[in-house]
Design a protein around this motif. Structure first.
Motif, PDB file in Angstrom:
ATOM      1  N   ALA A   1     -33.355   0.235  46.676  1.00 26.88           N
ATOM      2  CA  ALA A   1     -34.155   1.219  45.941  1.00 26.88           C
ATOM      3  C   ALA A   1     -34.972   2.012  46.957  1.00 26.88           C
ATOM      4  O   ALA A   1     -35.640   1.425  47.816  1.00 26.88           O
ATOM      5  N   PRO A   2     -34.948   3.350  46.879  1.00 26.59           N
ATOM      6  CA  PRO A   2     -35.588   4.173  47.919  1.00 26.59           C
ATOM      7  C   PRO A   2     -37.102   4.342  47.756  1.00 26.59           C
ATOM      8  O   PRO A   2     -37.613   5.445  47.660  1.00 26.59           O
ATOM      9  N   VAL A   3     -37.792   3.205  47.725  1.00 30.94           N
ATOM     10  CA  VAL A   3     -39.255   3.202  47.791  1.00 30.94           C
ATOM     11  C   VAL A   3     -39.612   2.749  49.194  1.00 30.94           C
ATOM     12  O   VAL A   3     -39.247   1.641  49.604  1.00 30.94           O
ATOM     13  N   ALA A   4     -40.278   3.614  49.953  1.00 27.75           N
ATOM     14  CA  ALA A   4     -40.560   3.328  51.367  1.00 27.75           C
ATOM     15  C   ALA A   4     -41.993   2.871  51.554  1.00 27.75           C
ATOM     16  O   ALA A   4     -42.824   2.960  50.642  1.00 27.75           O
ATOM     17  N   VAL A   5     -42.281   2.414  52.759  1.00 30.01           N
ATOM     18  CA  VAL A   5     -43.623   1.950  53.088  1.00 30.01           C
ATOM     19  C   VAL A   5     -44.128   2.708  54.316  1.00 30.01           C
ATOM     20  O   VAL A   5     -43.354   3.027  55.222  1.00 30.01           O
ATOM     21  N   GLY A   6     -45.433   3.023  54.320  1.00 29.48           N
ATOM     22  CA  GLY A   6     -46.050   3.679  55.471  1.00 29.48           C
ATOM     23  C   GLY A   6     -46.698   2.669  56.389  1.00 29.48           C
ATOM     24  O   GLY A   6     -46.779   1.479  56.079  1.00 29.48           O
ATOM     25  N   ARG A   7     -47.179   3.146  57.521  1.00 31.56           N
ATOM     26  CA  ARG A   7     -47.823   2.264  58.500  1.00 31.56           C
ATOM     27  C   ARG A   7     -49.030   1.540  57.907  1.00 31.56           C
ATOM     28  O   ARG A   7     -49.331   0.407  58.269  1.00 31.56           O
ATOM     29  N   ASP A   8     -49.708   2.221  56.980  1.00 32.63           N
ATOM     30  CA  ASP A   8     -50.904   1.633  56.375  1.00 32.63           C
ATOM     31  C   ASP A   8     -50.593   0.845  55.113  1.00 32.63           C
ATOM     32  O   ASP A   8     -51.501   0.402  54.406  1.00 32.63           O
ATOM     33  N   GLY A   9     -49.309   0.657  54.814  1.00 26.46           N
ATOM     34  CA  GLY A   9     -48.918  -0.095  53.627  1.00 26.46           C
ATOM     35  C   GLY A   9     -48.766   0.751  52.378  1.00 26.46           C
ATOM     36  O   GLY A   9     -48.400   0.218  51.325  1.00 26.46           O
ATOM     37  N   SER A  10     -49.039   2.056  52.471  1.00 28.11           N
ATOM     38  CA  SER A  10     -48.864   2.927  51.309  1.00 28.11           C
ATOM     39  C   SER A  10     -47.389   3.001  50.924  1.00 28.11           C
ATOM     40  O   SER A  10     -46.504   2.926  51.768  1.00 28.11           O
ATOM     41  N   ARG A  11     -47.139   3.161  49.616  1.00 23.07           N
ATOM     42  CA  ARG A  11     -45.765   3.292  49.128  1.00 23.07           C
ATOM     43  C   ARG A  11     -45.431   4.777  48.992  1.00 23.07           C
ATOM     44  O   ARG A  11     -46.295   5.585  48.647  1.00 23.07           O
ATOM     45  N   TYR A  12     -44.148   5.082  49.242  1.00 26.19           N
ATOM     46  CA  TYR A  12     -43.711   6.470  49.123  1.00 26.19           C
ATOM     47  C   TYR A  12     -42.403   6.556  48.355  1.00 26.19           C
ATOM     48  O   TYR A  12     -41.507   5.721  48.516  1.00 26.19           O
ATOM     49  N   ASN A  13     -42.322   7.569  47.531  1.00 25.74           N
ATOM     50  CA  ASN A  13     -41.115   7.885  46.780  1.00 25.74           C
ATOM     51  C   ASN A  13     -40.223   8.737  47.690  1.00 25.74           C
ATOM     52  O   ASN A  13     -40.608   9.837  48.066  1.00 25.74           O
ATOM     53  N   VAL A  14     -39.069   8.219  48.053  1.00 19.11           N
ATOM     54  CA  VAL A  14     -38.159   8.934  48.950  1.00 19.11           C
ATOM     55  C   VAL A  14     -36.929   9.368  48.159  1.00 19.11           C
ATOM     56  O   VAL A  14     -36.368   8.576  47.391  1.00 19.11           O
ATOM     57  N   ASN A  15     -36.526  10.608  48.313  1.00 19.72           N
ATOM     58  CA  ASN A  15     -35.305  11.101  47.685  1.00 19.72           C
ATOM     59  C   ASN A  15     -34.141  10.190  48.074  1.00 19.72           C
ATOM     60  O   ASN A  15     -33.953   9.873  49.247  1.00 19.72           O
ATOM     61  N   ALA A  16     -33.365   9.747  47.080  1.00 17.24           N
ATOM     62  CA  ALA A  16     -32.297   8.780  47.336  1.00 17.24           C
ATOM     63  C   ALA A  16     -31.220   9.339  48.261  1.00 17.24           C
ATOM     64  O   ALA A  16     -30.650   8.601  49.076  1.00 17.24           O
ATOM     65  N   ASP A  17     -30.932  10.647  48.149  1.00 20.20           N
ATOM     66  CA  ASP A  17     -29.955  11.259  49.059  1.00 20.20           C
ATOM     67  C   ASP A  17     -30.440  11.177  50.498  1.00 20.20           C
ATOM     68  O   ASP A  17     -29.683  10.848  51.415  1.00 20.20           O
ATOM     69  N   THR A  18     -31.726  11.490  50.686  1.00 23.11           N
ATOM     70  CA  THR A  18     -32.325  11.450  52.023  1.00 23.11           C
ATOM     71  C   THR A  18     -32.312  10.038  52.580  1.00 23.11           C
ATOM     72  O   THR A  18     -31.977   9.807  53.750  1.00 23.11           O
ATOM     73  N   ALA A  19     -32.679   9.060  51.732  1.00 17.45           N
ATOM     74  CA  ALA A  19     -32.699   7.662  52.168  1.00 17.45           C
ATOM     75  C   ALA A  19     -31.299   7.201  52.564  1.00 17.45           C
ATOM     76  O   ALA A  19     -31.115   6.529  53.589  1.00 17.45           O
ATOM     77  N   ALA A  20     -30.294   7.575  51.771  1.00 17.11           N
ATOM     78  CA  ALA A  20     -28.925   7.168  52.064  1.00 17.11           C
ATOM     79  C   ALA A  20     -28.447   7.756  53.393  1.00 17.11           C
ATOM     80  O   ALA A  20     -27.800   7.076  54.195  1.00 17.11           O
ATOM     81  N   GLY A  21     -28.785   9.024  53.638  1.00 19.34           N
ATOM     82  CA  GLY A  21     -28.408   9.653  54.899  1.00 19.34           C
ATOM     83  C   GLY A  21     -29.058   8.976  56.088  1.00 19.34           C
ATOM     84  O   GLY A  21     -28.409   8.738  57.116  1.00 19.34           O
ATOM     85  N   ALA A  22     -30.349   8.644  55.951  1.00 21.91           N
ATOM     86  CA  ALA A  22     -31.065   7.976  57.042  1.00 21.91           C
ATOM     87  C   ALA A  22     -30.479   6.598  57.325  1.00 21.91           C
ATOM     88  O   ALA A  22     -30.326   6.184  58.481  1.00 21.91           O
TER      89      ALA A  22
END
Length: 251
Positions: free
Chosen positions: A144-165
């Motif tokens: 699931a394309p929910v990412a985490v930041g350095r400070d622990g914040s959650r981010y909504n990432v576009n699934a296409d972008t996440a898949a490419g990365a």
């Protein structure tokens, strides 16, 4: 790891995945092709936002994500959608495990533009070693394309972008966007290969239209260093030993 394929399932196709799709994934494993699955969940997220009366607008095609909306995005993607998809893989006889991008810092991100988009993230890093370890154990990661930041914040990432990365980070042989159509059709003919230049012309001519336009643009946007082509294919086709048939998009 010999051959890795990243398979991106959009939210709109998830309810229409048939036994053929999961049979295809099993066949890939039998042929020593190791799938990593990344999924979206837009329709289910919107349904829950409406039910909970959480306002969420779209800006530049991205879901502007407030803290309240982020709670809903995470709940739907990592809860309902990821669990259901993972269960179906396991029911089909594979060994699948569901992950959020926050697990093992699998997908790390920074805010795209917090003032404009809220908790929408740009991917900065992928824990490829973790994914390769899972594949080495015969496990199909379902992400699931929910990412985490350095400070622990959650981010909504576009699934296409996440898949490419993820495809680039794992040196995947191919990224496949599975959908409910065979690929780009010109009349009755499937276009097996198109370039970015072809795409612009086909859009202008009306050959590519409607919902295929964002799919093609997302495919082109995924291309870059380490990923030279992306395929758009029918999720429910019956594949041969050579894999999926569809439209291959190149720069």
């Amino acid at each position: 790891m010999s051959r890795i394929v990243v398979v991106k399932c959009g939210g709109s196709i998830l309810d229409n995945l048939t036994d053929s799709f999961f049979g295809n994934m099993a066949k890939m494993l039998e042929n020593d092709v190791f799938p990593i699955v990344v999924h979206g969940g837009g329709p289910a997220i919107q349904e829950m936002l409406d039910k909970l009366d959480v306002t969420c607008a779209f800006t530049d095609g991205l879901r502007t994500t407030s803290a309240a909306a982020m709670d809903v995005v995470e709940m739907v993607l990592t809860g309902n959608v990821n669990n259901e998809l993972t269960r179906r893989f396991n029911q089909a006889g594979m060994q699948a495990a569901g992950f959020s991008g926050a697990d093992a810092r699998l997908i790390q991100a920074v805010p795209k533009n917090f003032q404009r988009y809220g908790y929408v993230g740009d991917v900065t890093d992928v824990n490829a070693a973790f994914l390769l370890a899972m594949l080495g154990r015969g496990i199909v990661p379902v992400i699931a394309p929910v990412a985490v930041g350095r400070d622990g914040s959650r981010y909504n990432v576009n699934a296409d972008t996440a898949a490419g990365a993820i495809a680039r980070a794992t040196n995947a042989e191919r990224l496949i966007f599975v959908t409910d159509v065979p690929g780009v059709m010109q009349g009755e003919k499937l276009l097996s290969n198109i370039s970015e230049t072809d795409m612009e012309q086909l859009i202008a001519e009306g050959v590519i239209q409607g919902g295929m336009i964002p799919k093609i643009k997302a495919a082109v946007g995924s291309l870059g260093e380490g990923l030279s082509d992306v395929m758009i294919a029918d999720a429910n086709q019956r594949i041969s030993a050579s894999g999926f048939t569809g439209t291959t998009v190149t720069k």
